[in-house]
Enzyme design. Sequence first.
Site, PDB file in Angstrom:
ATOM      1  N   TRP A   1      -8.629  -6.036  -1.749  1.00  0.00           N
ATOM      2  CA  TRP A   1      -8.664  -4.920  -0.795  1.00  0.00           C
ATOM      3  C   TRP A   1      -7.319  -4.730  -0.108  1.00  0.00           C
ATOM      4  CZ3 TRP A   1     -12.009  -1.539  -1.920  1.00  0.00           C
ATOM      5  CH2 TRP A   1     -13.251  -1.908  -2.441  1.00  0.00           C
TER       6      TRP A   1
ATOM      7  N   ASP B   1      -8.191  -4.432   8.666  1.00  0.00           N
ATOM      8  CA  ASP B   1      -9.385  -4.051   7.919  1.00  0.00           C
ATOM      9  C   ASP B   1     -10.403  -5.160   8.178  1.00  0.00           C
ATOM     10  OD1 ASP B   1     -11.396  -3.626   6.102  1.00  0.00           O
ATOM     11  OD2 ASP B   1     -10.087  -3.480   4.342  1.00  0.00           O
TER      12      ASP B   1
ATOM     13  N   LYS C   1     -21.861  -3.488   5.807  1.00  0.00           N
ATOM     14  CA  LYS C   1     -22.064  -4.945   5.783  1.00  0.00           C
ATOM     15  C   LYS C   1     -22.712  -5.396   7.106  1.00  0.00           C
ATOM     16  CE  LYS C   1     -17.966  -4.638   3.058  1.00  0.00           C
ATOM     17  NZ  LYS C   1     -18.456  -4.735   1.698  1.00  0.00           N
TER      18      LYS C   1
HETATM   19  N1  PMP Z   1     -12.032  -3.427   2.635  1.00  0.00           N
HETATM   20  C1  PMP Z   1     -12.857  -4.467   2.479  1.00  0.00           C
HETATM   21  C2  PMP Z   1     -12.476  -5.793   3.061  1.00  0.00           C
HETATM   22  C3  PMP Z   1     -14.061  -4.301   1.786  1.00  0.00           C
HETATM   23  O1  PMP Z   1     -14.897  -5.329   1.622  1.00  0.00           O
HETATM   24  C4  PMP Z   1     -14.393  -3.032   1.274  1.00  0.00           C
HETATM   25  C5  PMP Z   1     -15.697  -2.740   0.565  1.00  0.00           C
HETATM   26  N2  PMP Z   1     -16.347  -3.745  -0.014  1.00  0.00           N
HETATM   27  C6  PMP Z   1     -13.482  -1.988   1.440  1.00  0.00           C
HETATM   28  C7  PMP Z   1     -12.314  -2.216   2.137  1.00  0.00           C
HETATM   29  C8  PMP Z   1     -13.745  -0.612   0.898  1.00  0.00           C
HETATM   30  O2  PMP Z   1     -14.687  -0.057   1.709  1.00  0.00           O
HETATM   31  P1  PMP Z   1     -15.386   1.353   1.409  1.00  0.00           P
HETATM   32  O3  PMP Z   1     -16.214   1.154   0.193  1.00  0.00           O
HETATM   33  O4  PMP Z   1     -16.163   1.569   2.660  1.00  0.00           O
HETATM   34  O5  PMP Z   1     -14.308   2.344   1.210  1.00  0.00           O
END
Ligand code: PMP
Length: 360
Positions: A102, A172, A196
């Site tokens: 991520w 994030d 989550k």
């Molecule tokens: N950052 C992290 C740490 C994540 O775990 C996730 C999704 N699993 C995301 C970003 C992406 O999030 P979204 O699907 O809400 O765009």
Amino acid sequence: MSRVYNFSAGPSMLPLPVLEKAQQDLLNYKGSGMSVMELSHRSAEFTEVITEAEQLLRELMQVPENYKVLFLQGGASQQFAMVPMNIFTKSKKADYVNTGSWSKKAIKEAKKFGDIRTIASSEEDHFTSIPKFDVSMIDKEADYVHITTNNTIEGTAFREIPDTGNIPLVADMSSNILSEEIDVSKFGIIYAGAQKNIGPAGLTVVIIREDLVGHAPESVPTMLDYKTHSEKDSLYNTPPTFAIYMAKLVFEWLKNLGGVKEMGKINQQKADMLYQYIDESKLFTSPVQKESRSIMNIPFVTGSKELDAAFIKQAQSEGLETLKGHRSVGGMRASVYNAMPKEGVEKLVAFMEQFEKNNQ
Ligand code: PMP
């Protein structure tokens, strides 16, 4: 009714009392004769929902007065772009810490808007740890520093929030927001997808220090400017009303449970239970270095693809769902977010013990 223990990384389990309350309210919210889904976002009933949701989140996280709480859409992924689009205020330079898939996506997106440096990375050890970095490594001209506090796929987490001096720290926090106490004042921006620890997918929470709002250049689309949402209290356009209502119920549940401090204790106990067993086990191992372990996402492996597959299949037949590790990592991963009860982790550990005995 047969519900399972769902170890999914997200969307993930929601607290049962929250789902039951939503079910009760579904057809007729507070005597309105309508579902929350059918209420106007400008109605008195919904105004109360969004106002209370914000107040509860502020209370739970002890958000200081000089921070805005925004309820947006587009997921955490949209924040990968919104952050640089909005807060490249001076140098258009930013420093990122690369701790996994991520973070890499956040870095790739930010590069579209400015000069991005990776100042620390754990890529060389396959993201099994959090790299050390200190304030001296940060470019003094950087507009911000970005970290991913919890790495959902790799199962690592910052156990301490790094000091970035005067440079705003952007985090994030998608997979560990509300999981334990944090000091919001250490951050310039915190963002998180809801799916989550907050509620259903479709809602993204942004907590932003006021002085970072209002710097987007004219060319930034209205919907991607924090100022638009900040000035209109997240009601510039139609927000994800039902997801906000669900988040409010989750916040109430968390408050009744004793708040984030109490939740943090419970989460630590759940994680300790699982790690302790993994560390003692002769079959299962954790790929993550001890001092970097996440208490939300806990990967483990047997070392054999066949055994991993058998484990996942048998676990499923016991009502232990979605234990397959991310496709980029393999093995297993137990996501034990706030809504996962202790009993779920106990049942998982008992199943792991049995599986180990059967496969000696
Ligand atoms: N950052 C992290 C740490 C994540 O775990 C996730 C999704 N699993 C995301 C970003 C992406 O999030 P979204 O699907 O809400 O765009």
